[in-house]
Design a protein around this motif. Sequence first.
Motif, short mmCIF file in Angstrom:
data_model
loop_
_atom_site.label_atom_id
_atom_site.label_comp_id
_atom_site.label_asym_id
_atom_site.label_seq_id
_atom_site.Cartn_x
_atom_site.Cartn_y
_atom_site.Cartn_z
N ILE A 275 0.81 -1.22 0.00
CA ILE A 275 0.00 0.00 0.00
C ILE A 275 0.85 1.27 0.00
CG2 ILE A 275 -1.76 1.32 1.24
CD1 ILE A 275 -2.85 -1.25 0.03
N SER A 276 1.81 1.37 0.91
CA SER A 276 2.53 2.64 1.08
C SER A 276 4.01 2.56 0.71
CB SER A 276 2.39 3.14 2.52
OG SER A 276 2.85 2.17 3.45
N ALA A 277 4.40 1.54 -0.06
CA ALA A 277 5.81 1.43 -0.47
C ALA A 277 6.27 2.70 -1.17
CB ALA A 277 5.98 0.24 -1.42
N GLY A 278 7.44 3.17 -0.80
CA GLY A 278 7.96 4.43 -1.32
C GLY A 278 7.85 5.55 -0.31
N GLY A 279 6.96 5.38 0.68
CA GLY A 279 6.90 6.33 1.77
C GLY A 279 8.07 6.09 2.72
N TYR A 280 8.47 7.12 3.45
CA TYR A 280 9.64 6.99 4.31
C TYR A 280 9.51 5.86 5.31
CZ TYR A 280 12.92 7.64 8.05
OH TYR A 280 13.89 7.39 9.00
N SER A 281 8.44 5.84 6.08
CA SER A 281 8.30 4.84 7.14
C SER A 281 8.18 3.43 6.56
CB SER A 281 7.09 5.15 8.02
OG SER A 281 7.24 6.40 8.65
N ALA A 282 7.48 3.31 5.43
CA ALA A 282 7.35 2.00 4.79
C ALA A 282 8.70 1.48 4.35
CB ALA A 282 6.40 2.09 3.60
N MET A 283 9.49 2.32 3.69
CA MET A 283 10.80 1.88 3.21
C MET A 283 11.72 1.54 4.37
SD MET A 283 10.21 1.86 0.05
CE MET A 283 11.81 1.57 -0.68
N SER A 284 11.65 2.34 5.42
CA SER A 284 12.47 2.08 6.59
C SER A 284 12.11 0.74 7.23
CB SER A 284 12.29 3.22 7.60
OG SER A 284 13.10 3.03 8.74
N LEU A 285 10.81 0.48 7.35
CA LEU A 285 10.35 -0.77 7.94
C LEU A 285 10.78 -1.97 7.10
CD1 LEU A 285 8.67 -2.49 9.87
CD2 LEU A 285 6.62 -1.82 8.59
N LEU A 286 10.58 -1.88 5.79
CA LEU A 286 10.90 -3.01 4.91
C LEU A 286 12.40 -3.27 4.86
CD1 LEU A 286 8.40 -2.21 2.03
CD2 LEU A 286 8.22 -4.09 3.68
N MET A 287 13.20 -2.22 4.76
CA MET A 287 14.65 -2.43 4.74
C MET A 287 15.13 -3.00 6.06
SD MET A 287 16.46 0.46 2.33
CE MET A 287 15.81 1.95 3.09
N GLY A 288 14.49 -2.60 7.16
CA GLY A 288 14.83 -3.17 8.45
C GLY A 288 14.50 -4.65 8.53
N GLN A 289 13.33 -5.03 8.00
CA GLN A 289 12.96 -6.45 7.97
C GLN A 289 13.98 -7.26 7.19
OE1 GLN A 289 8.54 -6.21 6.75
NE2 GLN A 289 8.72 -8.14 7.85
N LEU A 290 14.33 -6.77 6.02
CA LEU A 290 15.26 -7.48 5.15
C LEU A 290 16.65 -7.59 5.80
CD1 LEU A 290 14.20 -5.84 1.79
CD2 LEU A 290 13.82 -8.23 2.41
N THR A 291 17.13 -6.49 6.34
CA THR A 291 18.44 -6.49 6.97
C THR A 291 18.49 -7.46 8.14
OG1 THR A 291 18.78 -4.18 6.34
CG2 THR A 291 20.19 -5.05 8.09
N ASP A 292 17.44 -7.46 8.96
CA ASP A 292 17.39 -8.38 10.11
C ASP A 292 17.39 -9.83 9.64
OD1 ASP A 292 17.32 -6.23 11.81
OD2 ASP A 292 15.16 -6.36 12.21
N ALA A 293 16.65 -10.13 8.57
CA ALA A 293 16.58 -11.49 8.08
C ALA A 293 17.94 -11.95 7.55
CB ALA A 293 15.54 -11.59 6.97
N PHE A 294 18.61 -11.11 6.78
CA PHE A 294 19.92 -11.48 6.26
C PHE A 294 20.94 -11.62 7.38
CE2 PHE A 294 18.43 -9.24 2.23
CZ PHE A 294 18.17 -10.42 1.57
N SER A 295 20.87 -10.73 8.34
CA SER A 295 21.84 -10.76 9.45
C SER A 295 21.68 -12.01 10.29
CB SER A 295 21.66 -9.51 10.32
OG SER A 295 21.92 -8.34 9.58
N ALA A 296 20.45 -12.54 10.37
CA ALA A 296 20.20 -13.72 11.20
C ALA A 296 20.42 -15.03 10.45
CB ALA A 296 18.76 -13.68 11.71
N ALA A 297 20.69 -14.94 9.13
CA ALA A 297 20.84 -16.16 8.33
C ALA A 297 22.07 -16.95 8.72
CB ALA A 297 20.91 -15.80 6.85
N ASP A 298 21.97 -18.24 8.64
CA ASP A 298 23.10 -19.15 8.92
C ASP A 298 24.06 -19.10 7.74
OD1 ASP A 298 24.86 -21.17 9.44
OD2 ASP A 298 23.34 -22.66 9.93
N PRO A 299 25.27 -18.61 7.92
CA PRO A 299 26.21 -18.48 6.80
C PRO A 299 26.59 -19.80 6.14
CG PRO A 299 27.33 -18.13 8.89
CD PRO A 299 25.87 -18.19 9.20
N SER A 300 26.34 -20.91 6.84
CA SER A 300 26.68 -22.22 6.24
C SER A 300 25.66 -22.61 5.21
CB SER A 300 26.73 -23.27 7.34
OG SER A 300 25.47 -23.42 7.97
#
Length: 300
Positions: A275-300
């Motif tokens: 719905i609101s992709a491109g808005g500041y808060s939406a982009m911040s939330l989504l990039m945070g979700q993605l970053t957290d998911a990648f950071s928590a991934a098992d490197p193996s």
Amino acid sequence: MRRLLLSSLTVAALVAPAAAEITVGTAQGEVTLPDAPRTVAVYDMAALDSLLALGVQPAGTIENVTVPALRAQVQDAARVGTLFEPDLEALAGLAPDLIVVGGRSSTQLAAVSQVAPAIDMTFGPDLLSDARARIDGYGAIFGKAGEAAELNASLDAQLAALREAAEGQGRALIVLTNGTRMSAYGKGSRFGWIFEAAGLEEAAPGLDHATHGQAITHEFIAEVNPDWLFVVDRGAAIGEDGQGAEATLRSALVEGTAAWTRGQVVYLDPGAAYISAGGYSAMSLLMGQLTDAFSAADPS
């Protein structure tokens, strides 16, 4: 005495500074507007998101704001129709200085322009660049250039963190569910900014760029076998009852993919993504979700 008074007023009018104006970029090209409008009506949810982040409180917006975080902030705003059908009578009663449309409501630009100056702030194919440009534009319009620069600096920092976390994370597939149906999206699509932001490889290159994506099956997902599945639940985004994204995806075929077995299925915030992709808060939330998911991934 009357003649002297009139002469004085005439001289004052001649020497008074002209009303300030600002020229901003829009989806329809550059538009010149009166500076710092006091009353604004907003028909685009990404615009609403960024304006609220800048501290601009709209006087009017659509009847059904489905993004919870935005809805909570506009409880006192007048309701002036829907994305697809503005209430011109209510809009005229509000007497806005500026009307903002975009995306789904962009087709109503001519209609609302009968009431007050209006701008179309639809995003182009480069969502990341346009999102920042729109924030700068709103900052210029509302005399909040400093605040806009701070928001964009925050987005840039989050983008850098996301790219670092996503490096070497493999291939991804973006899936939108709509009840029991599924569509996939790749680079150049409405969700393609995710590939650009994270620097990820597509699990299925060459997907249809249509607004509604390319219809897919469980067999398709199993065949492309992505390392990451990013999922957008359209039904949840628009507040529709029906089967949720996880239930739609779940099958022996999908459960056998690398993404599922590694726990790398990310259900993106539906309102922010759809719905609101491109808005500041939406982009911040989504990039945070993605970053957290990648950071928590098992490197193996």
